[in-house]
Structure formats: structure tokens, C-alpha cells
Design a protein around this motif. Structure first.
Motif, PDB file in Angstrom:
ATOM      1  N   UNK A  20      91.867  -3.251  87.260  1.00 11.82           N
ATOM      2  CA  UNK A  20      90.382  -3.430  86.506  1.00 11.82           C
ATOM      3  C   UNK A  20      89.887  -4.194  87.780  1.00 11.82           C
ATOM      4  N   UNK A  21      90.566  -5.243  88.515  1.00  7.26           N
ATOM      5  CA  UNK A  21      89.948  -5.976  89.614  1.00  7.26           C
ATOM      6  C   UNK A  21      89.761  -4.890  90.775  1.00  7.26           C
ATOM      7  N   UNK A  22      90.758  -4.090  91.043  1.00  3.75           N
ATOM      8  CA  UNK A  22      90.718  -3.080  92.303  1.00  3.75           C
ATOM      9  C   UNK A  22      89.390  -2.181  91.866  1.00  3.75           C
ATOM     10  N   UNK A  23      89.288  -1.932  90.766  1.00  3.93           N
ATOM     11  CA  UNK A  23      88.281  -0.841  90.420  1.00  3.93           C
ATOM     12  C   UNK A  23      87.000  -1.561  90.598  1.00  3.93           C
ATOM     13  N   UNK A  24      86.848  -2.580  90.173  1.00  3.16           N
ATOM     14  CA  UNK A  24      85.495  -3.604  90.390  1.00  3.16           C
ATOM     15  C   UNK A  24      85.341  -3.821  91.955  1.00  3.16           C
ATOM     16  N   UNK A  25      86.306  -4.052  92.705  1.00  2.87           N
ATOM     17  CA  UNK A  25      85.952  -4.207  94.092  1.00  2.87           C
ATOM     18  C   UNK A  25      85.642  -2.903  94.783  1.00  2.87           C
ATOM     19  N   UNK A  26      86.001  -1.651  94.207  1.00  2.00           N
ATOM     20  CA  UNK A  26      85.688  -0.586  94.772  1.00  2.00           C
ATOM     21  C   UNK A  26      84.126  -0.112  94.784  1.00  2.00           C
ATOM     22  N   UNK A  27      83.748  -0.496  93.358  1.00  2.00           N
ATOM     23  CA  UNK A  27      82.461  -0.425  93.320  1.00  2.00           C
ATOM     24  C   UNK A  27      81.495  -1.544  94.031  1.00  2.00           C
ATOM     25  N   UNK A  28      82.138  -2.771  94.084  1.00  2.00           N
ATOM     26  CA  UNK A  28      81.513  -3.802  94.813  1.00  2.00           C
ATOM     27  C   UNK A  28      81.022  -3.272  96.567  1.00  2.00           C
ATOM     28  N   UNK A  29      82.423  -2.907  96.874  1.00  2.00           N
ATOM     29  CA  UNK A  29      82.421  -2.157  98.245  1.00  2.00           C
ATOM     30  C   UNK A  29      81.185  -1.144  98.519  1.00  2.00           C
ATOM     31  N   UNK A  30      81.327  -0.299  97.643  1.00  2.00           N
ATOM     32  CA  UNK A  30      80.399   0.826  97.807  1.00  2.00           C
ATOM     33  C   UNK A  30      78.931   0.455  97.641  1.00  2.00           C
ATOM     34  N   UNK A  32      77.708  -2.607  98.419  1.00  2.00           N
ATOM     35  CA  UNK A  32      77.633  -3.246  99.606  1.00  2.00           C
ATOM     36  C   UNK A  32      77.476  -2.539 100.787  1.00  2.00           C
ATOM     37  N   UNK A  33      77.641  -1.271 100.915  1.00  4.22           N
ATOM     38  CA  UNK A  33      77.971  -0.280 101.768  1.00  4.22           C
ATOM     39  C   UNK A  33      79.255  -0.468 102.669  1.00  4.22           C
ATOM     40  N   UNK A  34      80.030  -1.289 102.350  1.00  7.29           N
ATOM     41  CA  UNK A  34      81.551  -1.503 103.084  1.00  7.29           C
ATOM     42  C   UNK A  34      82.081  -0.354 103.232  1.00  7.29           C
ATOM     43  N   UNK A  35      82.208   0.829 102.281  1.00  9.10           N
ATOM     44  CA  UNK A  35      82.596   1.979 102.464  1.00  9.10           C
ATOM     45  C   UNK A  35      81.746   3.074 102.168  1.00  9.10           C
ATOM     46  N   UNK A  36      82.158   4.235 102.252  1.00 11.02           N
ATOM     47  CA  UNK A  36      80.885   5.373 102.320  1.00 11.02           C
ATOM     48  C   UNK A  36      80.801   5.440 100.523  1.00 11.02           C
ATOM     49  N   UNK A  37      81.892   5.720  99.881  1.00 12.90           N
ATOM     50  CA  UNK A  37      81.858   5.853  98.583  1.00 12.90           C
ATOM     51  C   UNK A  37      83.161   5.393  97.802  1.00 12.90           C
ATOM     52  N   UNK A  38      83.024   5.255  96.380  1.00 13.99           N
ATOM     53  CA  UNK A  38      84.249   4.685  95.524  1.00 13.99           C
ATOM     54  C   UNK A  38      85.395   5.617  95.696  1.00 13.99           C
ATOM     55  N   UNK A  39      85.052   6.884  96.123  1.00 10.83           N
ATOM     56  CA  UNK A  39      86.225   7.872  96.047  1.00 10.83           C
ATOM     57  C   UNK A  39      86.852   7.793  97.619  1.00 10.83           C
ATOM     58  N   UNK A  40      86.326   6.935  98.584  1.00 10.34           N
ATOM     59  CA  UNK A  40      86.971   6.868  99.772  1.00 10.34           C
ATOM     60  C   UNK A  40      88.261   6.432  99.828  1.00 10.34           C
ATOM     61  N   UNK A  47      88.007  -4.470  97.416  1.00 11.35           N
ATOM     62  CA  UNK A  47      88.832  -3.486  96.652  1.00 11.35           C
ATOM     63  C   UNK A  47      90.531  -4.134  97.233  1.00 11.35           C
ATOM     64  N   UNK A  48      90.389  -4.423  98.368  1.00  6.26           N
ATOM     65  CA  UNK A  48      91.639  -5.029  98.805  1.00  6.26           C
ATOM     66  C   UNK A  48      92.149  -6.460  98.034  1.00  6.26           C
ATOM     67  N   UNK A  49      90.969  -7.220  97.904  1.00  4.83           N
ATOM     68  CA  UNK A  49      91.312  -8.565  97.306  1.00  4.83           C
ATOM     69  C   UNK A  49      91.494  -8.401  95.743  1.00  4.83           C
TER      70      UNK A  49
END
Length: 99
Positions: A20-30, A32-40, A47-49
Motif C-alpha cells: 500500500x505504501x509503494x502504491x501511494x508512492x507511485x501515485x505521489x511520484x506521478x 509530482x512529475x517525478x515519473x512519466x506515469x504510474x505504470x512507468x 515509490x522507493x520509500x
């Protein structure tokens, strides 16, 4: 033995999924623009944290399970020792009664 096999199977099936924390991190990174998309394929910092937090929580849960298993084994051994002692006392009582 079945309990260990089921626990191992459950752990392996959970390990294949994002926590759950990794999934939330994916959404947060997406967001914030840290990654191109959640599916990146790339992982952003959130996401790493989150993944590390999920792993730490899993390790704590595994330690609790191991402790619970050890306590169950300890209780079983104490129960068996008490039963053996009771049997000896019954035999001594029978001998004292002349049986």
C-alpha cells in the motif's frame, strides 16, 4: 507443517504485489512529475520509500509470526511435560494404594 507452507505461500503471493505504501508512492511520484506515469518502469523517490516501508512492515510481521510460533511450541512442550508429570503422580498414587 501446513501452517508454514500456507504462510510461505501467502508471503510469496504478497511479495509479487506492490504494498500500500509503494502504491501511494507511485501515485505521489506521478502527481509530482517525478515519473512519466504510474505504470512507468522507473521508480520515483516516494515509490522507493514506500517500498522500503512496506518491506520493513513485512519484516516486523514475519518476526511477530516467528515469535508466536515459538511461544506455541513452548506452550506445547510445557503441556507435554505437565502431562508426563501427572502420569507419574498417578502411577505413584496407584502404587501407594497397592494397585
Amino acid at each position: 507443517m501446513i501452517r508454514i507452507s500456507l504462510a510461505t505461500l501467502a508471503a510469496l503471493s504478497i511479495a509479487a504485489c506492490d504494498g500500500p505504501r509503494e502504491q501511494a508512492g507511485e501515485k505521489a511520484d506521478n502527481a509530482s512529475g517525478a515519473v512519466e506515469s504510474e505504470d512507468s518502469i522507473q521508480s520515483g523517490p516516494a515509490e522507493t520509500m514506500g517500498e522500503r516501508q512496506d518491506q520493513a512492515e513485512d519484516a516486523v510481521n514475519d518476526a511477530r509470526e516467528a515469535q508466536a510460533d515459538a511461544l506455541e511450541e513452548q506452550a506445547d512442550a510445557a503441556r507435554e511435560a505437565a502431562e508426563e508429570q501427572a502420569e507419574k503422580l498417578e502411577q505413584q498414587a496407584d502404587m501407594a494404594r497397592g494397585k
